[in-house]
Enzyme design. Structure first.
Site, PDB file in Angstrom:
ATOM      1  N   GLU A 122      45.929   1.470 -15.198  1.00 35.91           N
ATOM      2  CA  GLU A 122      45.886   0.739 -16.468  1.00 35.91           C
ATOM      3  C   GLU A 122      47.294   0.213 -16.706  1.00 35.91           C
ATOM      4  OE1 GLU A 122      43.239   0.043 -17.926  1.00 35.91           O
ATOM      5  OE2 GLU A 122      41.777   1.596 -17.489  1.00 35.91           O
TER       6      GLU A 122
ATOM      7  N   CYS B 238      49.815  -2.371 -24.773  1.00 36.34           N
ATOM      8  CA  CYS B 238      49.471  -3.152 -23.582  1.00 36.34           C
ATOM      9  C   CYS B 238      48.649  -4.368 -23.983  1.00 36.34           C
ATOM     10  CB  CYS B 238      48.699  -2.281 -22.614  1.00 36.34           C
ATOM     11  SG  CYS B 238      47.358  -1.381 -23.411  1.00 36.34           S
TER      12      CYS B 238
HETATM   13  P1  NAD Z   1      56.242   3.437 -16.831  1.00 35.21           P
HETATM   14  O1  NAD Z   1      55.549   2.803 -15.683  1.00 35.21           O
HETATM   15  O2  NAD Z   1      57.711   3.387 -16.894  1.00 35.21           O
HETATM   16  O3  NAD Z   1      55.852   5.002 -16.936  1.00 35.21           O
HETATM   17  C1  NAD Z   1      54.529   5.435 -17.088  1.00 35.21           C
HETATM   18  C2  NAD Z   1      54.417   6.871 -16.605  1.00 35.21           C
HETATM   19  O4  NAD Z   1      54.657   6.919 -15.203  1.00 35.21           O
HETATM   20  C3  NAD Z   1      55.416   7.827 -17.237  1.00 35.21           C
HETATM   21  O5  NAD Z   1      54.772   9.047 -17.503  1.00 35.21           O
HETATM   22  C4  NAD Z   1      56.458   7.986 -16.140  1.00 35.21           C
HETATM   23  O6  NAD Z   1      57.152   9.205 -16.194  1.00 35.21           O
HETATM   24  C5  NAD Z   1      55.606   7.930 -14.906  1.00 35.21           C
HETATM   25  N1  NAD Z   1      56.304   7.549 -13.682  1.00 35.21           N
HETATM   26  C6  NAD Z   1      57.406   6.794 -13.554  1.00 35.21           C
HETATM   27  N2  NAD Z   1      57.708   6.625 -12.239  1.00 35.21           N
HETATM   28  C7  NAD Z   1      56.754   7.291 -11.540  1.00 35.21           C
HETATM   29  C8  NAD Z   1      56.505   7.471 -10.154  1.00 35.21           C
HETATM   30  N3  NAD Z   1      57.276   6.930  -9.212  1.00 35.21           N
HETATM   31  N4  NAD Z   1      55.430   8.203  -9.790  1.00 35.21           N
HETATM   32  C9  NAD Z   1      54.606   8.734 -10.723  1.00 35.21           C
HETATM   33  N5  NAD Z   1      54.801   8.602 -12.053  1.00 35.21           N
HETATM   34  C10 NAD Z   1      55.863   7.875 -12.453  1.00 35.21           C
HETATM   35  O7  NAD Z   1      55.596   2.786 -18.123  1.00 35.21           O
HETATM   36  P2  NAD Z   1      56.016   3.017 -19.644  1.00 35.21           P
HETATM   37  O8  NAD Z   1      57.274   2.298 -19.927  1.00 35.21           O
HETATM   38  O9  NAD Z   1      55.915   4.443 -19.970  1.00 35.21           O
HETATM   39  O10 NAD Z   1      54.810   2.286 -20.394  1.00 35.21           O
HETATM   40  C11 NAD Z   1      54.810   0.932 -20.708  1.00 35.21           C
HETATM   41  C12 NAD Z   1      53.813   0.197 -19.835  1.00 35.21           C
HETATM   42  O11 NAD Z   1      52.532   0.799 -19.926  1.00 35.21           O
HETATM   43  C13 NAD Z   1      53.615  -1.245 -20.291  1.00 35.21           C
HETATM   44  O12 NAD Z   1      53.627  -2.086 -19.176  1.00 35.21           O
HETATM   45  C14 NAD Z   1      52.235  -1.220 -20.933  1.00 35.21           C
HETATM   46  O13 NAD Z   1      51.573  -2.460 -20.938  1.00 35.21           O
HETATM   47  C15 NAD Z   1      51.545  -0.202 -20.090  1.00 35.21           C
HETATM   48  N6  NAD Z   1      50.377   0.345 -20.772  1.00 35.21           N
HETATM   49  C16 NAD Z   1      49.143  -0.036 -20.326  1.00 35.21           C
HETATM   50  C17 NAD Z   1      48.013   0.422 -20.971  1.00 35.21           C
HETATM   51  C18 NAD Z   1      46.638   0.012 -20.518  1.00 35.21           C
HETATM   52  O14 NAD Z   1      45.679   0.591 -20.986  1.00 35.21           O
HETATM   53  N7  NAD Z   1      46.511  -0.969 -19.627  1.00 35.21           N
HETATM   54  C19 NAD Z   1      48.141   1.294 -22.063  1.00 35.21           C
HETATM   55  C20 NAD Z   1      49.412   1.671 -22.483  1.00 35.21           C
HETATM   56  C21 NAD Z   1      50.536   1.183 -21.821  1.00 35.21           C
END
Ligand code: NAD
Length: 549
Positions: free
Chosen positions: A244, A278
């Site tokens: 997502e 998002c």
């Molecule tokens: P992010 O990708 O930085 O982090 C998301 C999660 O992934 C965190 O828990 C982080 O610790 C973890 N993570 C980071 N690197 C990783 C790795 N290499 N392996 C495994 N896990 C890892 O995103 P963010 O800044 O926390 O969130 C913002 C983003 O989320 C935006 O792009 C937003 O659009 C998206 N989002 C999407 C939805 C949806 O339903 N499509 C909902 C909410 C947020």
């Protein structure tokens, strides 16, 4: 992102701080990669027991978890607000209420949705065959969410996984670790078996360790960049993933739209959760004939929004989550300015809030070492309305994830559709018109996982409906039947009730066999009973041949 913040604390802990004030909310120990592997191992052990529980027992426990949430609703909302910055009311309206609704729905419906079902197999049925599909849970589901909906997203995914018979390991965002631990506590208080739901804490490394520990499914919510990394690592173990990811969601306002409703929705869709959704309205396309009036109303309504800490019930817009996030917003606003767009309101950090934050910090001397506070006193960004934006401006292509609302105009429906689709993303979109049939025609031409007519953003809160993106906004679905089916593996059980006769396709082959197979291709495979009937003499010849041998 928060890795840098986490490093400000001792190496093995994360400091969670309130983005409105910088004050420390609490500290959480980081789970080591070895401990993550052990957690997945324990989860797999419990899975063998959990998958045998009845739907009635799973339902009972989920309903009990609902009660725990209701009992502690105020405290949970305050924790979500303190860690994420969103107003407490938003924590209740956009996180707690929807997830309670989802819990009730899935607790009541999962059994029916996963009931074994008979599958029609056409003319094979005449040969005494029948097929059923039964659904098996997958095993351990790893849930890795973002920080923006730190309660509802992981909790909803966990409940759906559990109802499907899986066990769960959640790695909450490092910006909202205490909300993550709270989710674990809720399941514990509800009486779920030990280790059926486990929480591992940490930043990206901990998430990576969880994916490397080979769970049976990864449900990831976050950025496109991290989604790609997770898919790569998961591929090594052939672990399937639901991704997502980000969005750049368009709102299309046609000339016949209810302007007042569209203006209100645009303000809410762009600025709720400080624009960190998002599915935020990140691009507004309005018909040129009504652009001026719609813009006037949006600017007027934006001017009335109060910014401040999420604990103040009159506040509509809280702080942004982190220094990194607010800098992206600043860069995008600068890009808009340089490209010739006009900033009608907002466009910068919100100074009044900065003063209040500084006062709160110095007078109480409790500001944590988190760069949320250290890098800049204020994480508040004034809601920003921009006109004269065009799709060739860089911030119209990249996800902003902040409180900006760029407005563009269009002349025809075709142009609006083309502008809306001119993006790598495809999460949600909305079309505003009084002509519902026209709205639906347009909706079906938009490349997005959910398209609303005269609504925006909120359908993640309708758990019965599938949620997920087209294009780079994701793979797979959460919520709805489609989301539940991501959490099980279908098993086909095929039965032959007539074993007296050999199958015509068995060995040994012969010229008669070859002729019969031609008949299968040209007659049986048409699905026509009449054509297949003409194959019967050849089929009988073949069966006699097989019985003789
Ligand atoms: P992010 O990708 O930085 O982090 C998301 C999660 O992934 C965190 O828990 C982080 O610790 C973890 N993570 C980071 N690197 C990783 C790795 N290499 N392996 C495994 N896990 C890892 O995103 P963010 O800044 O926390 O969130 C913002 C983003 O989320 C935006 O792009 C937003 O659009 C998206 N989002 C999407 C939805 C949806 O339903 N499509 C909902 C909410 C947020």
């Amino acid at each position: 992102m928060a890795k840098a913040e986490a490093q400000e604390a001792a190496a093995n802990e994360i400091i969670s701080s309130d983005p409105a004030t910088g004050r420390e909310v609490g500290r959480v120990s980081v789970t080591t990669p070895d401990e993550v592997r052990e957690a997945v191992e324990r989860s797999r052990q419990v899975f063998h027991m959990w998958k045998t529980t009845s739907f009635a027992e799973r339902r009972r426990l989920v309903m009990r978890a609902r009660e725990v949430i209701l009992d502690e609703m105020e405290a949970i909302a305050e924790l979500i607000s303190a860690e994420s910055g969103k107003p407490k009311g938003e924590a209740i309206a956009l996180e707690i209420a929807p997830v309670l609704d989802l819990m009730k729905w899935i607790a009541r419906s999962a059994e029916k949705m996963l009931r074994p079902r008979r599958v029609g197999i056409g003319l094979f049925g005449l040969l005494g065959r029948s097929s059923r599909v039964v659904y098996h849970p997958l095993g351990v589901v790893a849930i890795i969410p973002a920080w923006n909906y730190p309660f509802s997203i992981p909790l909803g995914e966990a409940v759906m996984s559990l109802m499907a018979g899986n066990t769960v390991v959640i790695k909450p965002s490092e910006l909202t670790p205490l909300t993550g631990l709270k989710i674990g506590e809720i399941f514990k208080k509800a009486g779920f078996p030990k280790d059926a739901v486990q929480i591992v804490s940490g930043a990206g490394e901990t998430g990576a360790a969880l994916v490397e520990a080979a769970p049976d499914k990864v449900a990831f919510t976050g950025s496109v960049a991290t989604g790609r990394k997770i898919a790569e690592v998961a591929a090594k173990n052939l672990t399937s993933v639901v991704l997502e990811l980000g969005g750049k969601d368009p709102m299309i306002v046609l000339a016949d739209a209810d302007l007042e409703a569209a203006a209100n929705a645009a303000v809410w869709g762009a600025f709720c959760n400080a624009g960190q959704n998002c599915a935020s309205v990140e691009r507004l396309y309005v018909h040129e004939s009504i652009a001026e009036e719609l813009t006037r109303r949006i600017v007027e309504k934006t001017g009335k929004l109060k910014l401040g800490p999420g604990s103040d019930p009159d506040v509509s817009v809280g702080p942004m989550s982190s220094e990194r996030q607010i800098r992206i917003v600043e860069r995008h606003v600068d890009d808009f300015r340089e490209a010739g767009a006009v900033i009608l309101t907002g466009g910068e950090r919100y100074d009044a809030a900065r003063e209040r934050v500084s006062d709160a910090g110095t007078s109480e001397g409790k500001i944590s070492a988190s760069p949320r506070q250290r890098v800049s006193a204020s994480l508040f960004f004034a809601p920003t309305v921009i006109t004269g934006a065009t799709n060739d401006m860089r911030p119209m292509q990249e996800e902003t994830f902040g409180p900006t609302l760029p407005i563009c105009t269009f002349a025809t429906d075709e142009e609006a559709i083309a502008l809306a689709n001119d993006t790598e993303f495809g999460l949600t979109a909305s079309v505003w018109t009084r002509d519902i049939a026209r709205g639906r025609r347009i909706a079906e031409q938009i490349e997005a996982g959910s398209v609303c007519i005269n609504e925006h953003l909120y359908t993640h809160g309708i758990g019965q409906t599938p949620w997920g993106g087209f294009k780079n906004s994701g793979r797979g679905r959460t919520h709805g039947l489609e989301g539940l089916l991501e959490l099980v593996q279908p098993q086909h059980i095929h039965t032959n009730r007539i074993t007296l006769l050999p199958d015509a396709w068995w060995m040994p082959y012969s010229p008669t066999a070859l002729e019969t197979f031609r008949g299968f291709a040209t007659k049986f495979a048409t699905g026509s009973l009449l054509k297949t009937a003409t194959l019967l003499p050849q089929l009988w010849k073949r069966i006699k041949e097989l019985r003789r041998r």
